[in-house]
Write an enzyme that holds these catalytic residues in place. Sequence first.
Site, PDB file in Angstrom:
ATOM      1  N   ASP A 161       0.840  -1.190   0.000  1.00 53.17           N
ATOM      2  CA  ASP A 161       0.000   0.000   0.000  1.00 53.17           C
ATOM      3  C   ASP A 161       0.886   1.255   0.000  1.00 53.17           C
ATOM      4  OD1 ASP A 161      -2.716   1.240   0.459  1.00 53.17           O
ATOM      5  OD2 ASP A 161      -1.670   1.984   2.243  1.00 53.17           O
TER       6      ASP A 161
ATOM      7  N   GLU B  85       1.532   0.120  -5.003  1.00 51.37           N
ATOM      8  CA  GLU B  85       1.055   1.398  -5.515  1.00 51.37           C
ATOM      9  C   GLU B  85       2.236   2.369  -5.630  1.00 51.37           C
ATOM     10  OE1 GLU B  85      -3.402   2.046  -3.858  1.00 51.37           O
ATOM     11  OE2 GLU B  85      -1.851   2.109  -2.333  1.00 51.37           O
TER      12      GLU B  85
END
Length: 799
Positions: free
Chosen positions: A346, A376
């Site tokens: 994340d 990400e």
Amino acid sequence: MSSNSIQAEQEIDTYQGKDLGLTYTAEYCVFKVWAPTAFTVALVLYATGGNGMPLQTLDYKDSGKILGMERSEGGVWTIQVPGNLKGKYYMYRAVFADGSINEAADPYAAAVSANGVRTAIVDLSETDPDGWESDASPVLPHPADAIIYELHVRDFSSDPSSGLTYKGKFKAFTETGLRDEAGHLLGVDHLAELGITHVHLMPVFDYQTVDELGKAGEEPASSIFTDYNWGYDPQHYNVPEGSYSTDPANPLTRIREFKEMVQALHSRGISVIMDVVYNHTYGFQKGPFQPLVPDYFYRHDQSGRLSNGSGVGNELATERPMVRKYIKDSLSYWAKEYHIDGFRFDLMGLMDSVTMREITEELRLEINPGLLLYGEPWTGGDSPLASKTLKGVQRGKGYAVFNDNFRAAIKGDSDGWGKGFVTGEFGKEGAIASGVSGAIHEFTDAPTETVNYVTAHDNLNLWDKILATRGLRGEAGLPDLEGGKLRGGGDLKAAVEQSNPYVGVDPENVLDNETVRRSLLANGIILTSQGIPFLHAGDELLRSKYGDHNSYRSPDCINAIRWENKSKFIAVFQYYKGLIELRRTHPAFRLHGRQEIERSLEFLRYDGGVVAYRLKDNAGGDTWNNIVVIYNANMEPVTQCLPETSGCWNIVVDHAHAGPEAFRQTESGSVEVAGLSVMVLYDKYGEPEPRSKIVEVHYDRPDGDYRGWNLWVWGTGIQDGQRDFQHMEDGHAVARIEVLPGTSTIGYILRLNDWEEKDGTADRFIDCSGSGEQVIKVTVRERSPEHSTELADPLQQTS
């Protein structure tokens, strides 16, 4: 910062050992905690978990028994306590020079009481389900072979139509043999039938915002609690989330049931990816790190305030040695103890590039060469971190990033009316072509460095986004939501039941509906592009979240997967299943390297709402000689010219059917492609040469230290550039390099990280010309800088 805090530039003791936390035996327990700035540290033993849940035996009062710890090397405090402490709980109490006293759970906790109040002492061997020792990860021959399916544990089973007994729990994945009234498979059997290779589980570590002891309809025990959350609010990084357990008060249960889930998925050939959040913690003062090592684990700005690149108040300083060590230790623990097959990071932009490089190299070399790693490549706000892991940083480093360029080109913006290729905006064809090519001329060195997707848990899901671009939200009666509730108040469940997100869909002819066609075109592009495809759970069932673009704390009536949709939209499911089977059957859609793509993929057209390309000459060793893929984003049919062929073209995918078998043919030099559809054709079967042969390089360093060492290779014909060593064999680090069968020689350089150092000074070469060998084994020994060689020495070849 407090007076006992740590400045970023201050020297501080560090520790390299692998034994922080609790080491349990039936005879004694050893406790080790890193707290280098504490004046003194004590172990506090408790009889209960701190939730008012007494145990059967109470040898200690719940006020706690305080045992002083001794400081040892590297700022570590340690104590060995005799006796069998299984079933008890502990905390660390740190006293600092300014007189402040902090009590906290063990940052390396492997088990906790309900809601993570205290660290539990358990015998982990008691958590292994039957057959756990023989559980094995499904084989992933190459990252390009992965098909990822993102899923929230509770969403999977919470709806009544799931037919599952353990609703919202890990154990729901162990339930098999379930079917709906029409006989369609449900639950884990559905996932296996669909054909995906990996389930990406949204956060399943212990997070803070759901009351594990709460019951439906009761007020939460704390103001921080909600009934539902995605889980991006870490509390204990190395413990499974208790709300997904059938008995959160028993520290063993969540661990055993998590392993049962992994085991059940593995038994169906499905690998498990964990969504991990090492960029921030939910709490700061009461988080897992601040009480024991004030301010060290968190990044600060130039004024000394907490940096907020995560958007939630803090961010971890991953560039600091002991933060980096913690993250690597945590990932290693999940991979070893829970047999996890991959990790999704994340807000990976907030993790420094050195940490990501070391994670990738060390986890694969030491634990599992087939681990799939991606994340990400962005942040949630400004950060002072200089070495952010953004798009392009991953080049040659063995992990992938989400391709948000491709996502935006396909659908437009994430939450609004903005359009893309499949939602009615022309001018996106070139960006689609770039994504189809694995972004190799954009920000990757290889297609396996991009994760291709249209939607994920964030923002509007695919169905709701298309409704928005078509202006159908009002006609569908979607509720107006804010923070998981109706904006004007009222009964959300009733509002959901009164809405109709499938407005205009004819149940007798589902595939003719425009919204359906646009959704199939969107993921049809994803599943026929080079790179790693990623699907959001329920897309194959036309899942709607009723217009909620941020459902992280919305109730089940918004988030649950409605399994009755499988029967309603079985044609959609079959279409997805067919596309996945096509991709898994034909390696042309799973090319391995930049050179392979540049040689094999040729665009026929990308303009006017049409993208068409050819995969030629048995691409990737495919049995089909030439494959043509056409995307038509126009409402009306288009005619596409086809390359010359000596026979006919066989159609395997069109607007109504998808799969690996031809269902009609055309002998014309062109084909009509229906509006809003994908078409895939092949001309004939061929007898391809072997896709590649393997050069297996065994690197021998007398010091045994292979950290950071990699190969830089060229002349492979498939993928040049960095190659990491991925496993150990007989004390040597081993790398496998694919080369075209006709290749006579490849070149290589042994280097440390990004050219920090080289082993030897001259270019080296490996003779690949031996006839018939499919595996060429080469041993390379460390050389001093004053010596060099032109050929690997010695050279050993085996077929």
